[in-house]
Design an enzyme around this catalytic site. Sequence first.
Site, PDB file in Angstrom:
ATOM      1  N   TRP A  47       0.825  -1.213   0.000  1.00 42.54           N
ATOM      2  CA  TRP A  47       0.000   0.000   0.000  1.00 42.54           C
ATOM      3  C   TRP A  47       0.850   1.251   0.000  1.00 42.54           C
ATOM      4  CZ3 TRP A  47      -4.345  -0.641  -2.145  1.00 42.54           C
ATOM      5  CH2 TRP A  47      -5.001  -1.857  -2.024  1.00 42.54           C
ATOM      6  N   ASP A  80      -1.661   6.725   6.161  1.00 41.39           N
ATOM      7  CA  ASP A  80      -2.739   5.863   5.673  1.00 41.39           C
ATOM      8  C   ASP A  80      -2.981   4.828   6.772  1.00 41.39           C
ATOM      9  OD1 ASP A  80      -4.328   3.972   4.493  1.00 41.39           O
ATOM     10  OD2 ASP A  80      -2.835   3.313   3.023  1.00 41.39           O
ATOM     11  N   LYS A 106     -12.949  -1.386   6.398  1.00 38.76           N
ATOM     12  CA  LYS A 106     -12.288  -2.397   7.225  1.00 38.76           C
ATOM     13  C   LYS A 106     -12.701  -2.232   8.680  1.00 38.76           C
ATOM     14  CE  LYS A 106      -8.798  -1.966   3.818  1.00 38.76           C
ATOM     15  NZ  LYS A 106      -8.908  -3.255   3.140  1.00 38.76           N
TER      16      LYS A 106
HETATM   17  N1  PMP Z   1      -4.362   1.478   2.035  1.00 31.37           N
HETATM   18  C1  PMP Z   1      -4.499   0.323   2.714  1.00 31.37           C
HETATM   19  C2  PMP Z   1      -3.623   0.079   3.905  1.00 31.37           C
HETATM   20  C3  PMP Z   1      -5.449  -0.612   2.303  1.00 31.37           C
HETATM   21  O1  PMP Z   1      -5.593  -1.755   2.955  1.00 31.37           O
HETATM   22  C4  PMP Z   1      -6.266  -0.335   1.186  1.00 31.37           C
HETATM   23  C5  PMP Z   1      -7.331  -1.271   0.699  1.00 31.37           C
HETATM   24  N2  PMP Z   1      -7.200  -2.584   0.978  1.00 31.37           N
HETATM   25  C6  PMP Z   1      -6.062   0.865   0.507  1.00 31.37           C
HETATM   26  C7  PMP Z   1      -5.124   1.760   0.971  1.00 31.37           C
HETATM   27  C8  PMP Z   1      -6.888   1.218  -0.683  1.00 31.37           C
HETATM   28  O2  PMP Z   1      -8.138   1.530  -0.204  1.00 31.37           O
HETATM   29  P1  PMP Z   1      -9.426   1.719  -1.103  1.00 31.37           P
HETATM   30  O3  PMP Z   1      -9.758   0.382  -1.650  1.00 31.37           O
HETATM   31  O4  PMP Z   1     -10.406   2.229  -0.114  1.00 31.37           O
HETATM   32  O5  PMP Z   1      -9.098   2.701  -2.168  1.00 31.37           O
END
Ligand code: PMP
Length: 367
Positions: free
Chosen positions: A104, A174, A198
Site C-alpha cells: 500500500w 494511511d 475495514k
Molecule cells: N491502504 C491500505 C492500507 C489498504 O488496505 C487499502 C485497501 N485494501 C487501501 C489503501 C486502498 O483503499 P481503497 O480500496 O479504499 O481505495
Amino acid sequence: MALERIFNFAAGPAMLPVPAIEEAQRDLLALPGVGMSVLEISHRSKTFEAIIGECEASVRKLANVPENYHVLFLPGGATLQFSMVPMNLLPAGSWADYVVTGSWSEKAVKEAKKVGAVNIAFTDKAENYVRVPRADELKLTPGAAYVHLSTNETIHGVEFHKLPDLGSAVVVADTSSHMFSRPIDATKYGVIYAGAQKNLGPAGITLVIIRDDLVKKAAENKAYATLPVMLQYGTHVPEKSLYNTPPVFAIYMTGLAMKWLLGLGGLGAIDKINERKANKLYAEIDRSGFYRGHAAKDSRSRMNVTFRLPNEDLEAKFAKEAKAAGMDGLKGHRSVGGLRASIYNAFPESGVDALVGFMKEFEKKNG
Ligand code: PMP
C-alpha cells in the site's frame, strides 16, 4: 428463519458490528419519525445533516480530535488519497519522504511520483515487506513537505505499533486497516486517512482528518487552482463533505458502527480486545513450527494476521476446509501467499477461538 452468519476473515469489506446491522435493518424501510428510508433521503435534509453530524461527533470523541482539525468523509477510497495528498500538499520544487513497508505504501509512492519528487526514507521490499524500520534506518530529509507512512500494511500484515520519531515533519498516515483499533493521538499527524470498509463501516467513504493549516497551505500552491474541484481539500471543508451527493448509506452505517465502538468503551476498550484476539492467534502460529508467521514478531499486525503452512497444497487445503467449516476469506493475497486472517474491530473473539481450534485439528491431521 434466522440467518446464520459465518466468520468472515476477509481483508475488506469486512464484518460490521451486529448491533449496527440490526439497527439499520430495523429502520431500513423508514427511519423513525422520518417516514422514509435512509437510502432515499436527501443529503440536504435536516435528518441527514444530523446523521453526518453525529458520525463526525463520534469520530471526534473517539480520537479526541482537536478543533483545528477537520473531519471529512470523502469519495474515491484511500486510493484517491494517494493522489490527493501530493496534489494538495506537494508543491513544485519540494519533495516528500515516503516510508515503504508494503504494497500500500508502494502504491502511494507511485501516485506521488506523478505529482512531484519523492524520497524513499525506508523500504524493505527486498525482504518482501516483513517489518517496520528501526529508528536508525529512517532516512528522513529535513525540509520535506511531509512524510507519508501506511501504518498497517493490510497485505503483508505489518503494523507500526507506535508512531516512530519523525522529528518536526508533517506526518501523513494511511491508517486504512487499523484505524480506531487502538488509541491514536491525532495531534501527532497532519493528515490521517482511512478507507472505511475495514474498521469503520461499509465501502464508499474515506475518513480524512486534516489539520486546518494544511488546508490553507494547499490553497497557496500555484497548481492548486488547476486541480479538479473534487480533488481540492479546501472544497470539502466549508461544505462539510457535502459538496456533491455523498454515499448517504455508507455515512449512516459508519455512524452506527462508531456509536457501537463508543458504547463498547471507545479506543481503550477495543485496544484490549484486539490485543487479546491477536495474541491468541499468534500464540497458535508460534506453538509448534507447523505454522509460520510472515511478519517479524515486533512488526506483526494485530488486524491482518499473515501466516504460511509447510507447502502451498496444504495452504489451499486449509482455506478450503476452513471455508467448509464456516470460516471464509482466509486465503492470503497472491503477493505474499499463504493465509491471512483479518480480525478487525467487529470481528468476534469467538471467531478467533474457532480458527485456533481449527488450526490445531488441521495440524493433527496434516502435520
Ligand atoms: N491502504 C491500505 C492500507 C489498504 O488496505 C487499502 C485497501 N485494501 C487501501 C489503501 C486502498 O483503499 P481503497 O480500496 O479504499 O481505495
